[in-house]
Design a protein around this motif. Structure first.
Motif, PDB file in Angstrom:
ATOM      1  N   SER A 263      -0.170 -14.420 -12.014  1.00  0.00           N
ATOM      2  CA  SER A 263      -0.391 -15.407 -10.950  1.00  0.00           C
ATOM      3  C   SER A 263      -0.130 -14.784  -9.582  1.00  0.00           C
ATOM      4  CB  SER A 263       0.509 -16.630 -11.161  1.00  0.00           C
ATOM      5  OG  SER A 263       1.880 -16.295 -10.982  1.00  0.00           O
ATOM      6  N   LEU A 264       0.824 -13.868  -9.513  1.00  0.00           N
ATOM      7  CA  LEU A 264       1.079 -13.183  -8.249  1.00  0.00           C
ATOM      8  C   LEU A 264      -0.082 -12.271  -7.878  1.00  0.00           C
ATOM      9  CD1 LEU A 264       4.854 -12.236  -8.655  1.00  0.00           C
ATOM     10  CD2 LEU A 264       3.880 -14.035  -7.215  1.00  0.00           C
ATOM     11  N   VAL A 265      -0.651 -11.618  -8.877  1.00  0.00           N
ATOM     12  CA  VAL A 265      -1.810 -10.755  -8.610  1.00  0.00           C
ATOM     13  C   VAL A 265      -2.964 -11.575  -8.054  1.00  0.00           C
ATOM     14  CG1 VAL A 265      -3.607  -9.354  -9.700  1.00  0.00           C
ATOM     15  CG2 VAL A 265      -1.219  -8.991 -10.307  1.00  0.00           C
ATOM     16  N   LYS A 266      -3.183 -12.752  -8.613  1.00  0.00           N
ATOM     17  CA  LYS A 266      -4.324 -13.577  -8.189  1.00  0.00           C
ATOM     18  C   LYS A 266      -4.178 -14.067  -6.753  1.00  0.00           C
ATOM     19  CE  LYS A 266      -4.220 -16.426 -11.738  1.00  0.00           C
ATOM     20  NZ  LYS A 266      -4.617 -17.540 -12.653  1.00  0.00           N
ATOM     21  N   ARG A 267      -2.950 -14.230  -6.286  1.00  0.00           N
ATOM     22  CA  ARG A 267      -2.793 -14.681  -4.900  1.00  0.00           C
ATOM     23  C   ARG A 267      -2.173 -13.599  -4.005  1.00  0.00           C
ATOM     24  NH1 ARG A 267       1.310 -18.247  -7.486  1.00  0.00           N
ATOM     25  NH2 ARG A 267       3.404 -17.664  -6.756  1.00  0.00           N
ATOM     26  N   ALA A 268      -2.352 -12.356  -4.411  1.00  0.00           N
ATOM     27  CA  ALA A 268      -1.845 -11.240  -3.614  1.00  0.00           C
ATOM     28  C   ALA A 268      -2.537 -11.194  -2.255  1.00  0.00           C
ATOM     29  CB  ALA A 268      -2.073  -9.923  -4.356  1.00  0.00           C
ATOM     30  N   PRO A 269      -1.837 -10.764  -1.215  1.00  0.00           N
ATOM     31  CA  PRO A 269      -2.459 -10.654   0.114  1.00  0.00           C
ATOM     32  C   PRO A 269      -3.586  -9.623   0.122  1.00  0.00           C
ATOM     33  CG  PRO A 269      -0.309  -9.606   0.094  1.00  0.00           C
ATOM     34  CD  PRO A 269      -0.429 -10.340  -1.205  1.00  0.00           C
ATOM     35  N   ARG A 270      -4.466  -9.783   1.066  1.00  0.00           N
ATOM     36  CA  ARG A 270      -5.629  -8.899   1.158  1.00  0.00           C
ATOM     37  C   ARG A 270      -5.225  -7.436   1.248  1.00  0.00           C
ATOM     38  NH1 ARG A 270      -8.952 -10.002   6.352  1.00  0.00           N
ATOM     39  NH2 ARG A 270      -7.238  -8.778   7.217  1.00  0.00           N
ATOM     40  N   ALA A 271      -4.127  -7.142   1.957  1.00  0.00           N
ATOM     41  CA  ALA A 271      -3.681  -5.757   2.121  1.00  0.00           C
ATOM     42  C   ALA A 271      -3.364  -5.100   0.779  1.00  0.00           C
ATOM     43  CB  ALA A 271      -2.459  -5.698   3.035  1.00  0.00           C
ATOM     44  N   PHE A 272      -2.942  -5.892  -0.200  1.00  0.00           N
ATOM     45  CA  PHE A 272      -2.646  -5.371  -1.535  1.00  0.00           C
ATOM     46  C   PHE A 272      -3.881  -4.673  -2.107  1.00  0.00           C
ATOM     47  CE2 PHE A 272      -2.762  -5.858  -6.150  1.00  0.00           C
ATOM     48  CZ  PHE A 272      -1.494  -5.476  -6.544  1.00  0.00           C
ATOM     49  N   TRP A 273      -5.019  -5.338  -2.001  1.00  0.00           N
ATOM     50  CA  TRP A 273      -6.251  -4.806  -2.584  1.00  0.00           C
ATOM     51  C   TRP A 273      -6.851  -3.695  -1.721  1.00  0.00           C
ATOM     52  CZ3 TRP A 273      -6.444  -6.223  -7.340  1.00  0.00           C
ATOM     53  CH2 TRP A 273      -5.927  -7.472  -7.723  1.00  0.00           C
ATOM     54  N   GLU A 274      -6.768  -3.844  -0.416  1.00  0.00           N
ATOM     55  CA  GLU A 274      -7.354  -2.845   0.476  1.00  0.00           C
ATOM     56  C   GLU A 274      -6.637  -1.497   0.345  1.00  0.00           C
ATOM     57  OE1 GLU A 274      -8.827  -5.949   3.983  1.00  0.00           O
ATOM     58  OE2 GLU A 274      -6.961  -4.805   4.223  1.00  0.00           O
ATOM     59  N   VAL A 275      -5.312  -1.538   0.428  1.00  0.00           N
ATOM     60  CA  VAL A 275      -4.555  -0.292   0.346  1.00  0.00           C
ATOM     61  C   VAL A 275      -4.653   0.301  -1.061  1.00  0.00           C
ATOM     62  CG1 VAL A 275      -2.276   0.754   0.587  1.00  0.00           C
ATOM     63  CG2 VAL A 275      -2.991  -1.032   2.176  1.00  0.00           C
ATOM     64  N   SER A 276      -4.636  -0.546  -2.080  1.00  0.00           N
ATOM     65  CA  SER A 276      -4.748  -0.043  -3.457  1.00  0.00           C
ATOM     66  C   SER A 276      -6.079   0.663  -3.683  1.00  0.00           C
ATOM     67  CB  SER A 276      -4.594  -1.195  -4.460  1.00  0.00           C
ATOM     68  OG  SER A 276      -3.284  -1.723  -4.420  1.00  0.00           O
ATOM     69  N   PHE A 277      -7.138   0.177  -3.042  1.00  0.00           N
ATOM     70  CA  PHE A 277      -8.440   0.837  -3.175  1.00  0.00           C
ATOM     71  C   PHE A 277      -8.382   2.252  -2.601  1.00  0.00           C
ATOM     72  CE2 PHE A 277     -12.643   1.875  -1.342  1.00  0.00           C
ATOM     73  CZ  PHE A 277     -13.379   1.939  -2.515  1.00  0.00           C
ATOM     74  N   VAL A 278      -7.757   2.402  -1.438  1.00  0.00           N
ATOM     75  CA  VAL A 278      -7.631   3.736  -0.840  1.00  0.00           C
ATOM     76  C   VAL A 278      -6.794   4.642  -1.741  1.00  0.00           C
ATOM     77  CG1 VAL A 278      -6.807   5.032   1.163  1.00  0.00           C
ATOM     78  CG2 VAL A 278      -7.889   2.790   1.482  1.00  0.00           C
ATOM     79  N   GLN A 279      -5.760   4.065  -2.346  1.00  0.00           N
ATOM     80  CA  GLN A 279      -4.872   4.865  -3.186  1.00  0.00           C
ATOM     81  C   GLN A 279      -5.532   5.329  -4.477  1.00  0.00           C
ATOM     82  OE1 GLN A 279      -0.364   3.624  -1.951  1.00  0.00           O
ATOM     83  NE2 GLN A 279      -1.370   2.297  -3.426  1.00  0.00           N
ATOM     84  N   LEU A 280      -6.641   4.711  -4.865  1.00  0.00           N
ATOM     85  CA  LEU A 280      -7.391   5.229  -6.000  1.00  0.00           C
ATOM     86  C   LEU A 280      -7.788   6.679  -5.776  1.00  0.00           C
ATOM     87  CD1 LEU A 280      -9.794   2.292  -6.941  1.00  0.00           C
ATOM     88  CD2 LEU A 280      -8.033   3.288  -8.410  1.00  0.00           C
ATOM     89  N   PHE A 281      -8.014   7.027  -4.522  1.00  0.00           N
ATOM     90  CA  PHE A 281      -8.467   8.374  -4.192  1.00  0.00           C
ATOM     91  C   PHE A 281      -7.297   9.330  -3.961  1.00  0.00           C
ATOM     92  CE2 PHE A 281     -11.774   5.408  -2.950  1.00  0.00           C
ATOM     93  CZ  PHE A 281     -12.909   5.982  -3.487  1.00  0.00           C
ATOM     94  N   ASP A 282      -6.318   8.941  -3.128  1.00  0.00           N
ATOM     95  CA  ASP A 282      -5.285   9.923  -2.764  1.00  0.00           C
ATOM     96  C   ASP A 282      -4.355  10.255  -3.926  1.00  0.00           C
ATOM     97  OD1 ASP A 282      -3.579   7.659  -2.700  1.00  0.00           O
ATOM     98  OD2 ASP A 282      -3.745   7.448  -0.536  1.00  0.00           O
ATOM     99  N   TRP A 283      -3.993   9.253  -4.752  1.00  0.00           N
ATOM    100  CA  TRP A 283      -3.114   9.564  -5.873  1.00  0.00           C
ATOM    101  C   TRP A 283      -3.873  10.258  -7.017  1.00  0.00           C
ATOM    102  CZ3 TRP A 283       1.860   9.883  -5.345  1.00  0.00           C
ATOM    103  CH2 TRP A 283       2.487   9.138  -4.329  1.00  0.00           C
ATOM    104  N   PHE A 284      -5.155  10.014  -7.140  1.00  0.00           N
ATOM    105  CA  PHE A 284      -6.003  10.773  -8.067  1.00  0.00           C
ATOM    106  C   PHE A 284      -5.907  12.256  -7.715  1.00  0.00           C
ATOM    107  CE2 PHE A 284      -9.789  12.766  -9.628  1.00  0.00           C
ATOM    108  CZ  PHE A 284     -10.289  11.999 -10.682  1.00  0.00           C
ATOM    109  N   ALA A 285      -6.033  12.563  -6.426  1.00  0.00           N
ATOM    110  CA  ALA A 285      -6.016  13.955  -5.975  1.00  0.00           C
ATOM    111  C   ALA A 285      -4.667  14.615  -6.243  1.00  0.00           C
ATOM    112  CB  ALA A 285      -6.352  14.018  -4.485  1.00  0.00           C
TER     113      ALA A 285
END
Length: 471
Positions: A263-285
């Protein structure tokens, strides 16, 4: 640290672009000594992670792991983080001890276990299991799993108390200090094998046995982890539930609610998803750096892939020194630059950090001189600190104090998931580039550059934009 709070705490009201009011927290300004106490403990915690990241590939290849299967072992640590950190966050939100607070009890639990596993891990090849045996590799895999489980239990409280107690004006300072001390811990941890070798401790051993220089480094790291954790527990006094609620303008009974993580994931703030998307790349590297750097340096500089050779073990020590230099560069950058940056420029610095990291990774791929590797690793260190500081600053500024621990734990999934994806993808990518470890570092550089482009999905730099009035 005083816990008392007046019942007439002033609420800070700021106007947004539409003219409506947004209530922010009223957290007081903390003395620098308090910020030091809540951030310095990361020095010890990151010694564990730095020894793990800088020596893990070396340890597993030394005990006989097939280089093409290294990705399997590197799946375990982030998988542990994805499971442990949200649970620690959620249940510490509901915990309160009059003597130790709500975050510190988890640190008191995790630190001794982490120290014990740090002693066991480098001995995976010392119990007579046999070189490349299932028993040796299984022991190593279980040890690294438990090390990461316990280290994550240690790490999470340090992150959460910054969100709990630090106001917006001091947040960039606190995060940059925490990451700087983290990198300083990395300096000490990663230089140990090199220094011990220089002072006569053996850096080679029988086939399948991890050298004494590495084992002693882990033992010393375990002692320092315990010492710094005890210091933080003794010096940090968390706000009691009433004070916390008043500072964050929450219902005093908010901590009694037990929302599900989903339930917390479903109402997470927009920044949660935006920053997590960027982190898909930097932590992969960065996962590829930790997995393949020792092998890449051994191949490029010492022209060897034989893990039992003196050249390969020398490359392992030199990677430790480079990681040390990387951490020093990060510490200097953190204290001199990031701690003084404007909160409205977080997105800008995030992108700059990822670009510098991309240049550093490509530099490692192209460099065949051990001393010239210093420059790209300086860039990688700056990138590593910047991407963490800005990611946490952007995200925590979008929280209102309610369920903050759970959200910090969930946010960590955005760090762990890319590492798992990278490890799984390595089974396809590594053979595709002819099993080239330097080539994997080049792949990391390309992915890092894509991350710099991805920063564009973050819509706002304004730290107060995501903070909403508590319901």
């Amino acid at each position: 640290m005083e816990r008392k709070v007046s019942s007439s705490v002033n609420k800070n009201i700021t106007g947004n672009k539409k003219g409506t009011s947004v209530i922010t927290n009223s957290l007081p300004k903390l003395p620098l000594s308090t910020i030091f106490a809540m951030t310095f403990g990361f020095f010890g915690v990151n010694m564990a992670f730095s020894l793990q990241s800088s020596q893990m590939g070396r340890i597993f290849q030394t005990i006989g792991a097939n280089p093409t299967k290294l990705g399997f072992f590197f799946i375990l640590p982030p998988l542990a983080g994805m499971i442990v950190q949200p649970l620690v966050g959620k249940y510490s939100d509901l915990t309160w001890s009059n003597k130790y607070g709500r975050r510190m009890p988890y640190l008191m639990l995790g630190a001794p276990i982490a120290a014990l596993v740090m002693v066991l891990l480098p001995n995976a090849g010392s119990f007579g299991f046999g070189y490349a045996s299932i028993a040796a590799l299984t022991f190593g895999a279980i040890a690294i799993l438990f090390m990461d489980l316990s280290s994550n239990v240690c790490m999470q409280p340090f992150k959460m108390i910054v969100g709990d107690m630090v106001n917006e004006d001091q947040k960039d300072l606190a995060w940059s200090w925490q990451q700087s001390f983290s990198n300083l811990g990395g300096v000490v941890a990663t230089v140990f094998p090199f220094l011990l070798t220089m002072f006569g401790v053996s850096n080679i051993a029988d086939q399948g046995v991890v050298p004494l220089s590495v084992r002693l480094s882990f033992y010393i790291g375990a002692i320092i982890l315990l010492a710094t954790s005890v210091y933080t527990v003794m010096k940090v006094r968390e706000y009691d539930p009433v004070a916390y609620a008043e500072y964050h303008h929450l219902d005093p009974n908010h901590h009694k609610e037990v929302p599900s993580l989903w339930s917390l994931v479903k109402r997470a703030p927009r920044a949660f998803w935006e920053v997590s998307f960027v982190q898909l790349f930097d932590w992969f590297a960065f996962q590829y750096l930790w997995t393949y750097a020792t092998g890449a340096i051994a191949k490029n500089v010492w022209n060897t892939a034989n893990t039992a050779s003196a050249g390969y073990q020398a490359a392992g020590n030199w990677y430790g020194i480079l990681t040390c230099i990387q951490s020093i560069a990060a510490v200097i950058w953190g204290f001199l630059i990031l701690s003084k940056t404007n909160p409205l420029k977080r997105k800008f610095w995030f992108r700059v950090g990822l670009i510098m990291g991309a240049i550093g990774f490509v530099g490692v791929f192209l460099t065949h001189n051990q001393y010239l590797l210093i420059l790209p690793f300086c860039l990688i260190g700056i990138s590593y600190l910047t991407m963490q500081t800005e990611a946490f600053s952007i995200f925590t500024s979008a929280l209102n104090g309610k369920n903050e621990g759970a959200y910090m734990g969930l946010f960590n999934c955005g760090i762990c998931l890319p590492q798992i994806i990278a490890s799984v993808a390595s089974f396809a990518i590594f053979p595709l580039i002819n099993n080239s470890m330097p080539g994997m570092i080049l792949v990391a550089g390309i992915v890092m550059l894509l991350g710099a482009v991805a920063v564009g999905v973050i819509k706002e730099d304004k730290p107060q934009e995501g903070i909403a009035k508590s319901k």
